[in-house]
Design a protein around this motif. Structure first.
Motif, PDB file in Angstrom:
ATOM      1  N   TRP A  47      14.084   6.939  68.914  1.00 33.76           N
ATOM      2  CA  TRP A  47      14.794   6.332  70.048  1.00 33.76           C
ATOM      3  C   TRP A  47      14.918   4.823  69.883  1.00 33.76           C
ATOM      4  CZ3 TRP A  47      11.966   4.489  74.879  1.00 33.76           C
ATOM      5  CH2 TRP A  47      12.877   4.017  75.836  1.00 33.76           C
ATOM      6  N   LEU A  48      13.812   4.176  69.478  1.00 37.14           N
ATOM      7  CA  LEU A  48      13.790   2.722  69.369  1.00 37.14           C
ATOM      8  C   LEU A  48      14.169   2.215  67.983  1.00 37.14           C
ATOM      9  CD1 LEU A  48      10.551   1.935  71.443  1.00 37.14           C
ATOM     10  CD2 LEU A  48      12.933   1.760  72.188  1.00 37.14           C
ATOM     11  N   GLY A  49      14.287   3.107  67.025  1.00 36.07           N
ATOM     12  CA  GLY A  49      14.658   2.676  65.685  1.00 36.07           C
ATOM     13  C   GLY A  49      13.559   1.933  64.966  1.00 36.07           C
ATOM     14  N   VAL A  50      12.313   2.389  65.164  1.00 38.60           N
ATOM     15  CA  VAL A  50      11.168   1.748  64.518  1.00 38.60           C
ATOM     16  C   VAL A  50      10.332   2.829  63.839  1.00 38.60           C
ATOM     17  CG1 VAL A  50      11.109  -0.141  66.188  1.00 38.60           C
ATOM     18  CG2 VAL A  50       9.731   1.905  66.608  1.00 38.60           C
ATOM     19  N   SER A  51       9.304   2.391  63.113  1.00 36.69           N
ATOM     20  CA  SER A  51       8.398   3.355  62.506  1.00 36.69           C
ATOM     21  C   SER A  51       7.404   3.862  63.555  1.00 36.69           C
ATOM     22  CB  SER A  51       7.642   2.713  61.337  1.00 36.69           C
ATOM     23  OG  SER A  51       6.691   1.780  61.821  1.00 36.69           O
ATOM     24  N   ARG A  52       6.625   4.863  63.184  1.00 38.72           N
ATOM     25  CA  ARG A  52       5.673   5.439  64.133  1.00 38.72           C
ATOM     26  C   ARG A  52       4.463   4.547  64.368  1.00 38.72           C
ATOM     27  NH1 ARG A  52       4.947  11.515  61.953  1.00 38.72           N
ATOM     28  NH2 ARG A  52       3.699  11.755  63.857  1.00 38.72           N
ATOM     29  N   THR A  53       4.170   3.644  63.424  1.00 41.46           N
ATOM     30  CA  THR A  53       2.961   2.820  63.561  1.00 41.46           C
ATOM     31  C   THR A  53       2.985   1.931  64.807  1.00 41.46           C
ATOM     32  OG1 THR A  53       2.550   2.825  61.179  1.00 41.46           O
ATOM     33  CG2 THR A  53       1.520   1.071  62.463  1.00 41.46           C
ATOM     34  N   PRO A  54       4.033   1.125  65.050  1.00 41.33           N
ATOM     35  CA  PRO A  54       4.033   0.317  66.272  1.00 41.33           C
ATOM     36  C   PRO A  54       4.092   1.169  67.538  1.00 41.33           C
ATOM     37  CG  PRO A  54       6.155   0.146  65.164  1.00 41.33           C
ATOM     38  CD  PRO A  54       5.216   0.827  64.216  1.00 41.33           C
ATOM     39  N   VAL A  55       4.666   2.356  67.457  1.00 40.04           N
ATOM     40  CA  VAL A  55       4.688   3.257  68.612  1.00 40.04           C
ATOM     41  C   VAL A  55       3.274   3.709  68.948  1.00 40.04           C
ATOM     42  CG1 VAL A  55       5.486   5.480  69.494  1.00 40.04           C
ATOM     43  CG2 VAL A  55       7.036   4.028  68.168  1.00 40.04           C
ATOM     44  N   ARG A  56       2.524   4.084  67.933  1.00 37.81           N
ATOM     45  CA  ARG A  56       1.144   4.521  68.164  1.00 37.81           C
ATOM     46  C   ARG A  56       0.295   3.383  68.731  1.00 37.81           C
ATOM     47  NH1 ARG A  56       0.560   7.805  62.430  1.00 37.81           N
ATOM     48  NH2 ARG A  56       1.496   9.779  63.145  1.00 37.81           N
ATOM     49  N   GLU A  57       0.507   2.171  68.227  1.00 39.77           N
ATOM     50  CA  GLU A  57      -0.237   1.017  68.756  1.00 39.77           C
ATOM     51  C   GLU A  57       0.119   0.777  70.223  1.00 39.77           C
ATOM     52  OE1 GLU A  57       0.772  -2.194  66.175  1.00 39.77           O
ATOM     53  OE2 GLU A  57      -0.382  -1.419  64.470  1.00 39.77           O
ATOM     54  N   ALA A  58       1.409   0.894  70.534  1.00 40.48           N
ATOM     55  CA  ALA A  58       1.852   0.677  71.916  1.00 40.48           C
ATOM     56  C   ALA A  58       1.289   1.751  72.842  1.00 40.48           C
ATOM     57  CB  ALA A  58       3.373   0.670  71.974  1.00 40.48           C
ATOM     58  N   LEU A  59       1.286   2.990  72.397  1.00 44.08           N
ATOM     59  CA  LEU A  59       0.754   4.074  73.225  1.00 44.08           C
ATOM     60  C   LEU A  59      -0.737   3.893  73.473  1.00 44.08           C
ATOM     61  CD1 LEU A  59       2.661   7.138  71.717  1.00 44.08           C
ATOM     62  CD2 LEU A  59       2.953   6.156  74.004  1.00 44.08           C
ATOM     63  N   TRP A  60      -1.453   3.399  72.484  1.00 45.40           N
ATOM     64  CA  TRP A  60      -2.893   3.133  72.675  1.00 45.40           C
ATOM     65  C   TRP A  60      -3.086   2.082  73.765  1.00 45.40           C
ATOM     66  CZ3 TRP A  60      -6.045  -1.160  72.343  1.00 45.40           C
ATOM     67  CH2 TRP A  60      -7.421  -0.910  72.372  1.00 45.40           C
ATOM     68  N   ARG A  61      -2.281   1.026  73.742  1.00 42.86           N
ATOM     69  CA  ARG A  61      -2.393  -0.021  74.764  1.00 42.86           C
ATOM     70  C   ARG A  61      -2.015   0.513  76.142  1.00 42.86           C
ATOM     71  NH1 ARG A  61       1.043  -4.982  72.719  1.00 42.86           N
ATOM     72  NH2 ARG A  61       0.443  -5.814  74.762  1.00 42.86           N
ATOM     73  N   LEU A  62      -0.992   1.335  76.202  1.00 39.29           N
ATOM     74  CA  LEU A  62      -0.586   1.914  77.482  1.00 39.29           C
ATOM     75  C   LEU A  62      -1.669   2.828  78.039  1.00 39.29           C
ATOM     76  CD1 LEU A  62       3.128   2.635  76.584  1.00 39.29           C
ATOM     77  CD2 LEU A  62       2.343   1.006  78.318  1.00 39.29           C
ATOM     78  N   ALA A  63      -2.400   3.479  77.147  1.00 37.43           N
ATOM     79  CA  ALA A  63      -3.514   4.321  77.599  1.00 37.43           C
ATOM     80  C   ALA A  63      -4.630   3.471  78.198  1.00 37.43           C
ATOM     81  CB  ALA A  63      -4.046   5.162  76.440  1.00 37.43           C
ATOM     82  N   GLN A  64      -4.830   2.265  77.649  1.00 39.35           N
ATOM     83  CA  GLN A  64      -5.900   1.392  78.145  1.00 39.35           C
ATOM     84  C   GLN A  64      -5.650   0.932  79.572  1.00 39.35           C
ATOM     85  OE1 GLN A  64      -8.656   1.208  76.090  1.00 39.35           O
ATOM     86  NE2 GLN A  64      -7.271   2.640  75.075  1.00 39.35           N
ATOM     87  N   ILE A  65      -4.376   0.831  79.977  1.00 39.28           N
ATOM     88  CA  ILE A  65      -4.080   0.398  81.345  1.00 39.28           C
ATOM     89  C   ILE A  65      -3.690   1.574  82.233  1.00 39.28           C
ATOM     90  CG2 ILE A  65      -3.436  -1.933  80.654  1.00 39.28           C
ATOM     91  CD1 ILE A  65      -0.492  -1.117  81.087  1.00 39.28           C
ATOM     92  N   GLY A  66      -3.872   2.790  81.717  1.00 38.01           N
ATOM     93  CA  GLY A  66      -3.726   3.967  82.546  1.00 38.01           C
ATOM     94  C   GLY A  66      -2.323   4.506  82.730  1.00 38.01           C
ATOM     95  N   LEU A  67      -1.361   4.040  81.938  1.00 40.34           N
ATOM     96  CA  LEU A  67       0.007   4.554  82.096  1.00 40.34           C
ATOM     97  C   LEU A  67       0.226   5.873  81.352  1.00 40.34           C
ATOM     98  CD1 LEU A  67       0.508   1.760  83.350  1.00 40.34           C
ATOM     99  CD2 LEU A  67       2.758   1.787  82.273  1.00 40.34           C
ATOM    100  N   VAL A  68      -0.548   6.078  80.286  1.00 43.64           N
ATOM    101  CA  VAL A  68      -0.480   7.362  79.591  1.00 43.64           C
ATOM    102  C   VAL A  68      -1.897   7.870  79.370  1.00 43.64           C
ATOM    103  CG1 VAL A  68       1.669   6.727  78.413  1.00 43.64           C
ATOM    104  CG2 VAL A  68      -0.522   6.427  77.231  1.00 43.64           C
TER     105      VAL A  68
END
Length: 213
Positions: A47-68
């Motif tokens: 969707w964003l036209g990026v590799s999976r690595t920055p997506v995984r990093e972003a999802l980890w951060r979103l988990a830390q603040i309770g969004l995922v």
């Protein structure tokens, strides 16, 4: 995860994961990605036209603040927001707003102080008009200004990181505390505390407004 319409191309000026974090956080906050919806890193990457690595990093951060929330090797999904989460978020924002106000009052330049007073006047006008959406927007402008005026980079980073979670958790739940006369009294006292540069009094007023006194 149904792929939303193609976003604007990412033009990263810093770490790519930061932009992915903001894009995903905004999609969750605005319910483009709805509570309970599963998120697959490969689909987000496409969707964003990026590799999976920055997506995984972003999802980890979103988990830390309770969004995922994630279950290893099973799923990653958008969290639900219940009444307890909203109540805890309101408590958090009340205490943080008081702390920010205390730090900022003593550190504002005269010009910044004048701006803060103008912003409080805008809040009072919105409150008197009994316009909940406008009151929320004017209050948000006030505390964005106050946060900058704390001159505390650690506080600023923490609040920016938490900001997405706070906005999502309070989406559709923007309580206006007290009747118009009570609100006006509190805002006028906050205005007076700012003019007098009384940091202790300003913090007490903010906490009282959030029912934390």
């Amino acid at each position: 995860m149904p792929i939303p319409r193609s976003p604007e191309p990412i033009v990263a000026t810093g770490p790519l994961s930061d932009e992915v974090y903001l894009r995903l956080g905004e999609a969750i906050k605005t319910e483009v990605l709805r509570p309970g919806e599963r998120i697959r890193d490969v689909e987000v990457a496409a969707w964003l036209g990026v590799s999976r690595t920055p997506v995984r990093e972003a999802l980890w951060r979103l988990a830390q603040i309770g969004l995922v929330e994630t279950s290893p090797s099973r799923f990653t999904r958008v969290t639900e927001v219940d009444a307890d989460t909203q109540e805890q978020t309101l408590e958090f924002t009340g205490y943080q707003a008081g702390i920010a106000m205390h730090m900022a009052v003593a550190r504002m330049t005269d010009a910044e102080l004048a701006r803060a007073v103008d912003l409080v006047d805008a809040v009072i006008a919105a409150s008197d008009a009994d316009d909940d959406e406008r009151l929320y927007a004017e209050s948000r402008s006030l505390y964005q200004h106050v946060s900058v005026c704390t001159r505390n980079n650690v506080f600023g980073v923490m609040m920016r990181e938490a900001g997405l979670g706070v906005e999502r958790n309070l989406r559709g739940a923007r309580p206006v505390l007290g009747a118009i006369p009570e609100r006006r009294k509190n805002y006028e006292e906050l205005r007076a505390a700012l003019v007098e540069r009384d940091a202790d009094r300003a913090e007490r007023v903010v906490r009282r407004q959030h029912r934390l006194a």
